[in-house]
Design an enzyme around this catalytic site. Structure first.
Site, PDB file in Angstrom:
ATOM      1  N   THR A 134       1.709  -4.313   4.170  1.00 17.12           N
ATOM      2  CA  THR A 134       1.439  -4.584   5.709  1.00 17.12           C
ATOM      3  C   THR A 134       0.900  -6.201   5.893  1.00 17.12           C
ATOM      4  O   THR A 134       1.127  -6.449   7.053  1.00 17.12           O
ATOM      5  CB  THR A 134       0.521  -3.738   6.514  1.00 17.12           C
ATOM      6  OG1 THR A 134      -0.637  -3.801   5.614  1.00 17.12           O
ATOM      7  CG2 THR A 134       0.806  -2.318   6.245  1.00 17.12           C
ATOM      8  N   ASP A 135       0.343  -6.724   4.641  1.00 19.48           N
ATOM      9  CA  ASP A 135      -0.266  -7.883   5.123  1.00 19.48           C
ATOM     10  C   ASP A 135       0.844  -8.982   5.797  1.00 19.48           C
ATOM     11  O   ASP A 135       0.259 -10.012   6.370  1.00 19.48           O
ATOM     12  CB  ASP A 135      -1.033  -8.414   4.018  1.00 19.48           C
ATOM     13  CG  ASP A 135      -2.396  -7.850   3.494  1.00 19.48           C
ATOM     14  OD1 ASP A 135      -2.595  -6.733   4.711  1.00 19.48           O
ATOM     15  OD2 ASP A 135      -2.729  -7.550   2.619  1.00 19.48           O
ATOM     16  N   THR A 173       0.965  -1.194   0.120  1.00 21.78           N
ATOM     17  CA  THR A 173       0.041   0.154   0.270  1.00 21.78           C
ATOM     18  C   THR A 173       0.953   1.262  -0.070  1.00 21.78           C
ATOM     19  O   THR A 173       0.351   2.285  -0.583  1.00 21.78           O
ATOM     20  CB  THR A 173      -0.853  -0.073   1.274  1.00 21.78           C
ATOM     21  OG1 THR A 173      -1.757  -1.219   1.104  1.00 21.78           O
ATOM     22  CG2 THR A 173      -1.733   1.307   1.453  1.00 21.78           C
ATOM     23  N   SER A 221       1.518  -7.678  -0.832  1.00 19.38           N
ATOM     24  CA  SER A 221       2.259  -8.509  -0.131  1.00 19.38           C
ATOM     25  C   SER A 221       1.247  -9.661   0.309  1.00 19.38           C
ATOM     26  O   SER A 221       1.767 -10.560   0.842  1.00 19.38           O
ATOM     27  CB  SER A 221       2.990  -7.953   1.270  1.00 19.38           C
ATOM     28  OG  SER A 221       2.015  -7.747   2.063  1.00 19.38           O
TER      29      SER A 221
END
Ligand code: ASP
Length: 319
Positions: free
Chosen positions: A94-95, A16, A61
């Site tokens: 972030t995932d 992101t 990710s």
């Protein structure tokens, strides 16, 4: 090292932080659109530091895979071997940031800093959090006390062993639970709350670079009103063959509370273990890790389920 001679290499992988809302459906955005050199435009670089960039990947990710990890490991190794490189910053979604952080720590155990950073809002949001996070990550990477793999998000510095995405939408999405934050960044100033400790590598980076696939390890969650049927199906070699995938070599049982298992899951895990599948246990709780105890039927790992999965994969790769 003299001021002005330190280099930080920023490796872009997508996420992101490199996402754009422009061109996406209303209220949505596409991750991994903006090149990493453009992310640095206007970002404050610590005094005496020069920045070099490399686009290693450009992915959301959630789709992280072995090929990207291998490319990232290779890039990290090359740059960390340069005498003038003070540290690395990796822009990441972030995932799965916590999985990449843990893997890099387990394989590279770098004496320099490797700082992963991210954003919860896309790069073209009017109130984008990426530029601040990137500036903070550069400040941490340039700090002489920074060592090993760290994550920086929302002004917090978190260790690779304990960092977890804990919130689905807040800017301050990450935490370290009872392990606590390593430090914080305020107005570009790094404040340490504890010293960085870099444990020895857990597995050979060469083995991971040479692998065409990691040993298949799946996560099974224990919960109320469970059955062992899905676990039996998961470890059935005929089912794997029918789907054209490798047979399961390991299972992570994400137990309730202190790592307890529904009796149906426990019975199925016993059958899988008897058939040669390696089983480890962890907790599905977001905080509080299991302590390994001698004599446990299914050994406990003091890691979150996703990190325990990586640990078991690395262990199986060496066998
Ligand atoms: N799906 C995005 C990613 O992990 C989410 C983010 O970066 O916040 O790449």
């Amino acid at each position: 090292m003299q001021a002005g001679t330190q280099k930080i290499v920023v490796l872009g992988t997508g996420g992101t932080i490199a996402g754009l809302a422009q061109g996406a459906a209303p209220g949505r955005y596409r991750a991994a659109q903006k090149p990493v050199d453009e992310l640095l435009a206007g970002v404050v670089v610590p005094p005496g530091v020069t920045v070099q960039v490399e686009q290693v990947a450009q992915i959301d990710s959630k789709d992280m895979d072995l090929a990207v990890w291998q490319a990232l490991l290779k890039a990290c190794r090359v740059h960390l071997a340069q005498a003038d490189v003070q540290g690395l910053v990796i822009t990441h979604g972030t995932d799965t940031l916590e999985e990449t952080a843990w893997l890099l720590q387990a394989l590279l155990a770098p004496r320099q800093s490797v700082v992963l950073t991210c954003a919860m809002r896309p790069a073209d949001a009017p109130d984008a959090d990426g530029p601040r996070n990137l500036a903070d990550a550069l400040a941490v990477a340039a700090d002489p006390k920074a060592q090993g793999v760290l994550a920086v998000c929302a002004g917090r510095i978190l260790g690779a062993q304990s960092v977890q995405k804990l919130h689905s939408s807040r800017l301050d999405a990450f935490g370290s639970g009872e392990a606590g934050d390593m430090g914080r960044v305020r107005q570009g100033q790094v404040q340490w709350l504890r010293a960085c400790v870099v444990p020895a590598p857990l597995a050979s980076v060469e083995a991971v670079l040479a692998a065409s696939a990691l040993p298949r390890v799946e996560i099974v969650l224990s919960h109320a009103a469970a059955s062992g049927a899905h676990l039996d199906a998961l470890v059935d070699p005929d089912t794997a063959a029918r789907h054209g995938v490798a047979p399961v070599r390991g299972l992570v049982l994400a137990g309730t509370g202190g790592g307890t298992l529904h009796h149906e899951i426990e019975a199925a895990a016993r059958r899988a273990q008897a058939a040669g599948v390696r089983i480890v246990r962890t907790t599905r709780c977001a905080d509080g890790w299991l302590q390994p105890r001698a004599g446990d039927e299914f050994p406990a790992l003091p890691l979150s389920p996703v990190k325990a999965r990586l640990a078991l994969m690395l262990d199986l790769l060496g066998r």
